[in-house]
Design a protein around this motif. Sequence first.
Motif, PDB file in Angstrom:
ATOM      1  N   GLY A  97       3.032  -9.154  -0.210  1.00  0.00           N
ATOM      2  CA  GLY A  97       3.282  -9.810  -1.488  1.00  0.00           C
ATOM      3  C   GLY A  97       2.094  -9.638  -2.425  1.00  0.00           C
ATOM      4  O   GLY A  97       1.108  -8.995  -2.054  1.00  0.00           O
ATOM      5  N   PRO A  98       2.147 -10.199  -3.651  1.00  0.00           N
ATOM      6  CA  PRO A  98       3.266 -10.947  -4.218  1.00  0.00           C
ATOM      7  C   PRO A  98       4.518 -10.075  -4.345  1.00  0.00           C
ATOM      8  O   PRO A  98       4.446  -8.930  -4.779  1.00  0.00           O
ATOM      9  CB  PRO A  98       2.757 -11.384  -5.598  1.00  0.00           C
ATOM     10  CG  PRO A  98       1.271 -11.247  -5.540  1.00  0.00           C
ATOM     11  CD  PRO A  98       1.013 -10.132  -4.585  1.00  0.00           C
ATOM     12  N   TYR A  99       5.638 -10.653  -4.002  1.00  0.00           N
ATOM     13  CA  TYR A  99       6.872  -9.870  -3.961  1.00  0.00           C
ATOM     14  C   TYR A  99       7.350  -9.500  -5.362  1.00  0.00           C
ATOM     15  O   TYR A  99       8.094  -8.539  -5.520  1.00  0.00           O
ATOM     16  CB  TYR A  99       7.947 -10.658  -3.206  1.00  0.00           C
ATOM     17  CG  TYR A  99       7.564 -10.866  -1.761  1.00  0.00           C
ATOM     18  CD1 TYR A  99       7.791  -9.880  -0.809  1.00  0.00           C
ATOM     19  CD2 TYR A  99       6.945 -12.048  -1.347  1.00  0.00           C
ATOM     20  CE1 TYR A  99       7.423 -10.057   0.511  1.00  0.00           C
ATOM     21  CE2 TYR A  99       6.573 -12.235  -0.020  1.00  0.00           C
ATOM     22  CZ  TYR A  99       6.810 -11.242   0.896  1.00  0.00           C
ATOM     23  OH  TYR A  99       6.436 -11.411   2.206  1.00  0.00           O
ATOM     24  N   ARG A 100       6.905 -10.214  -6.345  1.00  0.00           N
ATOM     25  CA  ARG A 100       7.243  -9.851  -7.728  1.00  0.00           C
ATOM     26  C   ARG A 100       6.812  -8.425  -8.029  1.00  0.00           C
ATOM     27  O   ARG A 100       7.492  -7.697  -8.761  1.00  0.00           O
ATOM     28  CB  ARG A 100       6.561 -10.830  -8.687  1.00  0.00           C
ATOM     29  CG  ARG A 100       6.779 -10.492 -10.140  1.00  0.00           C
ATOM     30  CD  ARG A 100       6.042 -11.448 -11.070  1.00  0.00           C
ATOM     31  NE  ARG A 100       6.372 -11.119 -12.445  1.00  0.00           N
ATOM     32  CZ  ARG A 100       7.440 -11.566 -13.075  1.00  0.00           C
ATOM     33  NH1 ARG A 100       8.267 -12.384 -12.458  1.00  0.00           N
ATOM     34  NH2 ARG A 100       7.686 -11.221 -14.320  1.00  0.00           N
ATOM     35  N   PHE A 101       5.680  -8.015  -7.473  1.00  0.00           N
ATOM     36  CA  PHE A 101       5.142  -6.685  -7.728  1.00  0.00           C
ATOM     37  C   PHE A 101       5.470  -5.688  -6.623  1.00  0.00           C
ATOM     38  O   PHE A 101       5.646  -4.499  -6.890  1.00  0.00           O
ATOM     39  CB  PHE A 101       3.618  -6.766  -7.896  1.00  0.00           C
ATOM     40  CG  PHE A 101       3.186  -7.662  -9.011  1.00  0.00           C
ATOM     41  CD1 PHE A 101       3.610  -7.436 -10.310  1.00  0.00           C
ATOM     42  CD2 PHE A 101       2.365  -8.739  -8.766  1.00  0.00           C
ATOM     43  CE1 PHE A 101       3.211  -8.263 -11.350  1.00  0.00           C
ATOM     44  CE2 PHE A 101       1.959  -9.583  -9.790  1.00  0.00           C
ATOM     45  CZ  PHE A 101       2.382  -9.340 -11.098  1.00  0.00           C
ATOM     46  N   TYR A 102       5.533  -6.148  -5.379  1.00  0.00           N
ATOM     47  CA  TYR A 102       5.623  -5.220  -4.255  1.00  0.00           C
ATOM     48  C   TYR A 102       6.890  -5.357  -3.415  1.00  0.00           C
ATOM     49  O   TYR A 102       7.059  -4.629  -2.440  1.00  0.00           O
ATOM     50  CB  TYR A 102       4.405  -5.436  -3.339  1.00  0.00           C
ATOM     51  CG  TYR A 102       3.085  -5.394  -4.058  1.00  0.00           C
ATOM     52  CD1 TYR A 102       2.760  -4.329  -4.889  1.00  0.00           C
ATOM     53  CD2 TYR A 102       2.165  -6.438  -3.937  1.00  0.00           C
ATOM     54  CE1 TYR A 102       1.542  -4.301  -5.564  1.00  0.00           C
ATOM     55  CE2 TYR A 102       0.947  -6.415  -4.595  1.00  0.00           C
ATOM     56  CZ  TYR A 102       0.649  -5.343  -5.413  1.00  0.00           C
ATOM     57  OH  TYR A 102      -0.550  -5.311  -6.083  1.00  0.00           O
ATOM     58  N   GLY A 103       7.778  -6.285  -3.778  1.00  0.00           N
ATOM     59  CA  GLY A 103       8.933  -6.543  -2.923  1.00  0.00           C
ATOM     60  C   GLY A 103      10.100  -5.603  -3.107  1.00  0.00           C
ATOM     61  O   GLY A 103      10.694  -5.132  -2.135  1.00  0.00           O
ATOM     62  N   GLU A 104      10.456  -5.302  -4.361  1.00  0.00           N
ATOM     63  CA  GLU A 104      11.679  -4.534  -4.610  1.00  0.00           C
ATOM     64  C   GLU A 104      11.640  -3.148  -3.991  1.00  0.00           C
ATOM     65  O   GLU A 104      12.654  -2.660  -3.475  1.00  0.00           O
ATOM     66  CB  GLU A 104      11.950  -4.415  -6.113  1.00  0.00           C
ATOM     67  CG  GLU A 104      13.255  -3.678  -6.394  1.00  0.00           C
ATOM     68  CD  GLU A 104      13.657  -3.676  -7.859  1.00  0.00           C
ATOM     69  OE1 GLU A 104      14.697  -3.048  -8.185  1.00  0.00           O
ATOM     70  OE2 GLU A 104      12.951  -4.293  -8.688  1.00  0.00           O
TER      71      GLU A 104
END
Length: 448
Positions: free
Chosen positions: A110-117
Amino acid sequence: MLSIRNKFIKNIQVHLDNFVKMSEKLDVIIFGASGFTGKYCVFEACTVLENLKWGIAGRNQEKLEAVLKEMGTKANKDLSKIPIIIAEVNDEKSLSEMASKAKIIVNCCGPYRFYGEQVVKACVEAGTHHVDVSGEPQYMESMQLKYNDLAKEKGVYVVSACGFDSIPADLGVIFLEKNFDGVINSVETYLESYTTGGNHGGASIHYGTWESAVYGLAHAGELRDIRSKLYKGPLPKFQPKLKARSVIHTSDVIDAVCLPFPGSDKSVIQRSQRFLFETEKKRPIQVQAYVGFRSMVAALIVAFVGIVFGIMTKFALGRQLLLDYPKIFSFGFISHEGPSEAKSNATRFKITIKGNGWPKAEKLAEPTDQFTDPPSKNMIAKVTGSNPGYGATCVALLVAATTILKDSDKMPGSGGVLPPGAAFAKTNMIADLEKYDHGIKFEIVANK
């Protein structure tokens, strides 16, 4: 010259070993294993994944080897044969290759906002299940919007919020409802956390959680647009309506001074309730979430920090200050190093869930019907555990992965992007969570 030759032979041997290990698909790969949460997942994997084939992944071979050595020593296990896969979030090819080598990816990056998709996309395209510990509503709901249909088509489950505190809260509501023997109108959840065994100074939370919260609150306005596309309409308006309590209040459910809980529990529970209403026509449960403190002073300090935090996230300069000086703005609760191992192990949590509704005798013919009499039945469930940030979280995350592997026939449909309550409601996950040292216990403590 001899040392160079020996090093070359060693490297060849490492690659050959990895080739042999990877000749068969692994059950689980822990991605981001050298990160703070990831390395503790490796430790808990020694017991939770004991009878499965598992590996670890990340971008740095030496750091991953060091994690295996450190956590192997800590767990008194030889982890030298655990496969290592090199993959990084900015390399789409490496993510695809990693996803193709496992039945399920446990994503700790994470942060998944940046690295999750990027990881979700690689998993869905490869037909590989995916779980993570995100507490970021924008990320979770945008993944549902973008990938739910394809995940169902591919037979893939993507389940976020699989750690503390959403697993205890969301599955706690499921547990309460299974035991209620009637119809629940509303629930209130109360989170408490405390340390035992003397004074444990230092930070309580790792910087990554703080970073996710900064960006999550800063972009909270995105949720309205996401939800307008994700959901076709509002849920039915049921009576009586569960009203929010005052911002600071003394609870009649727990012995504490309470504030509204700012985390994602409420939105995660509501997603599960919406899913169950839309797929099973089950009356959705209303929810309010709170956090409890042992003194008014502590509650006021946290409220003050929350107000300052909320204001600062609205401006670029404020966000940068929060990210650059987390210890100052959190009064020492946040640090890049995270809590010490001693403090983590001395930390306990309790989530008290009060359900209010009608006994079975008054059950309605249709879930959309309204009751004419006021709710007359109350039940309280308690969900407890230790080391919530990195012990219980890692156990919950890994048990979520193993549940998908062994209980997929008890999960809804053939796949999809789901919250944990919706995904695991009919599985054995609640019972399995109680089996481990850092597991989570569910119990009914009052029924009247």
